[in-house]
Design an enzyme around this catalytic site. Structure first.
Site, PDB file in Angstrom:
ATOM      1  N   THR A 323       0.896  -1.239   0.140  1.00 53.71           N
ATOM      2  CA  THR A 323       0.074  -0.047  -0.043  1.00 53.71           C
ATOM      3  C   THR A 323       0.918   1.080  -0.029  1.00 53.71           C
ATOM      4  OG1 THR A 323      -0.122   0.271   2.451  1.00 53.71           O
ATOM      5  CG2 THR A 323      -1.767  -1.133   1.149  1.00 53.71           C
ATOM      6  N   CYS A 324       0.270   2.493  -0.244  1.00 57.47           N
ATOM      7  CA  CYS A 324       0.852   3.742  -0.328  1.00 57.47           C
ATOM      8  C   CYS A 324       1.095   4.408   1.126  1.00 57.47           C
ATOM      9  CB  CYS A 324       0.133   4.560  -1.298  1.00 57.47           C
ATOM     10  SG  CYS A 324       0.352   4.166  -2.802  1.00 57.47           S
ATOM     11  N   ASP A 325       0.930   3.654   2.301  1.00 56.59           N
ATOM     12  CA  ASP A 325       1.267   4.333   3.372  1.00 56.59           C
ATOM     13  C   ASP A 325       2.779   3.753   3.718  1.00 56.59           C
ATOM     14  OD1 ASP A 325       1.444   4.742   6.249  1.00 56.59           O
ATOM     15  OD2 ASP A 325      -0.897   4.888   6.269  1.00 56.59           O
TER      16      ASP A 325
END
Ligand SMILES: *Cc1c(COP(=O)(O)O)cnc(C)c1O
Length: 376
Positions: A323-325
């Site tokens: 994910t983009c976190d």
């Protein structure tokens, strides 16, 4: 890892990350707890993995259930448990949820303060309550901190108040911390429980039950003591503190019941470095903290990871999710040894993932669907 899980993955070849749980292992784990702690009633902690197939199996084997919400109470009922086999073990409940559980027939509730006792007295009159005491959780890899429980002296007041309000002051509970690898962890908590029993007895109230909680481990990378060793240590601690007047006891295994029954199949999406002269590789999987591996938070739980390249040399890698976190990194402080030849598209198997994975998975963060689970 079991033959049945390997067969399932080989024949079904499910696309995307998924959890596969082998019910045979759950069945064995239940039988092992029965043998190791023959005098304790087993209340499976539903939150560890609430899959209906697991709950139905455990209900059919005679398990009781520790539920933390009305939905978990309903799941246990749907699985075939009668309400007298369900404990509402969360110390933090809305009064209307207590009322709904009571309406469903549940009559045993956890409390850790007088405010909660008053809710139970109003919403579930005449019920049994047990009071949770704090423990220090030393030795636990996933400690449950100070959120639940009160000091033993306050537990006495809480239970006396319960008695005054017409509830049944039933006993004391504690949780020594999840993935507890020290056999002695139950000793101090049982000493505290005995103090509460004595103080209440002086007031003419005879408590009956000690809820020994969960904490029983799953084997990840390091060996853990066998269930028998836990049973022995707990029996000795009970005898030390209660002599030959042993209370009724219950245990609430979650992780120890289902952790070893599950394997997650995942895939390597990317292997890269942060600079040409950087020799630390980053390995990105199609599952991470938001896809079900939340217990890698603070790198607390280190899962065993198998690949088809395990016969070659290994080197430590940073392991991250898709994910983009930027919090979605599994192991970085202590990089994880993975095969040097591991490459994009390779499948990895993450073992010991039957507990605390599927329900921790987010619903659609970054558009990734929740972790699919197969119970076989
Ligand atoms: C989570 C929980 C358990 C299960 O703990 P494990 O360490 O997974 O065995 C048991 N009892 C209560 C009250 C819990 O909240």
């Amino acid at each position: 890892m079991t033959e049945r899980i390997i067969d399932f993955l080989n024949t079904r070849r499910p696309d995307g990350p998924c959890l596969v749980v082998d019910l045979d292992v759950v069945r064995e784990n239940f039988a092992t707890f029965r043998r190791a702690l023959p005098d304790s009633a087993i209340y499976y902690a539903v939150k560890a993995n609430p899959a209906p197939e697991i709950l139905r199996l455990l209900a059919s084997m005679g398990s009781n259930f520790d539920a933390a919400s009305v939905s978990e109470v309903e799941l246990a009922l749907e699985a075939g448990a009668t309400p007298d086999r369900i404990s509402f073990g969360n110390t933090i409940k809305k009064e209307r949820d207590i009322a709904r559980a009571f309406l469903l027939g549940v009559t045993m509730f956890a409390v850790d303060c007088v405010e909660e006792v008053e809710k139970v007295a109003r919403a579930a009159p005449g019920s049994r309550v047990f009071c949770r005491v704090l423990t220090d959780c030393t030795g636990a890899e996933w400690p449950l901190s100070r959120k639940f429980g009160c000091v033993p002296a306050m537990a006495c007041d809480v239970l006396l108040h319960a008695d005054r309000l017409g509830l049944v002051a039933h006993g004391v509970s504690f949780h020594v911390g999840s993935q507890q690898t020290q056999l002695g962890a139950w000793d101090a908590a049982l000493a505290d429980a005995r103090c509460v029993f004595d103080t209440l007895a002086d007031e003419g109230i005879h408590l009956k039950m000690v809820n020994l909680g969960g904490g029983f481990p799953t084997r990840y990378l390091k060996d853990v003591p066998a269930a028998e060793a836990y049973g022995q240590a707990i029996f000795e601690a009970l005898s030390r503190h209660f002599g030959n007047r042993l209370p009724e006891t219950i245990i609430e295994p979650g992780r120890g019941m289902v952790g070893s029954a599950g394997v997650i199949k995942a895939e390597v999406v990317l292997v890269s470095r942060k600079a040409d002269n950087d020799n630390l590789r980053w390995v990105y999987l199609d599952i991470g903290k938001f896809g079900g591996l939340a217990e890698t938070m603070d790198e607390s739980i280190r899962y065993p990871i198998r690949t088809s390249r395990d016969d070659g040399p290994f080197e430590p890698c940073v392991l991250a999710g898709p994910t983009c976190d930027s919090a979605d990194v599994l192991y970085e402080k202590t990089p994880y040894p993975l095969p040097v030849s591991l490459t994009i598209g390779d499948e990895v198997l993450i073992e010991g993932t039957g507990a605390y994975t599927s329900t921790y998975s987010s619903v659609a963060f970054n558009g990734f669907e929740p972790l699919r689970a197969y119970v076989i």
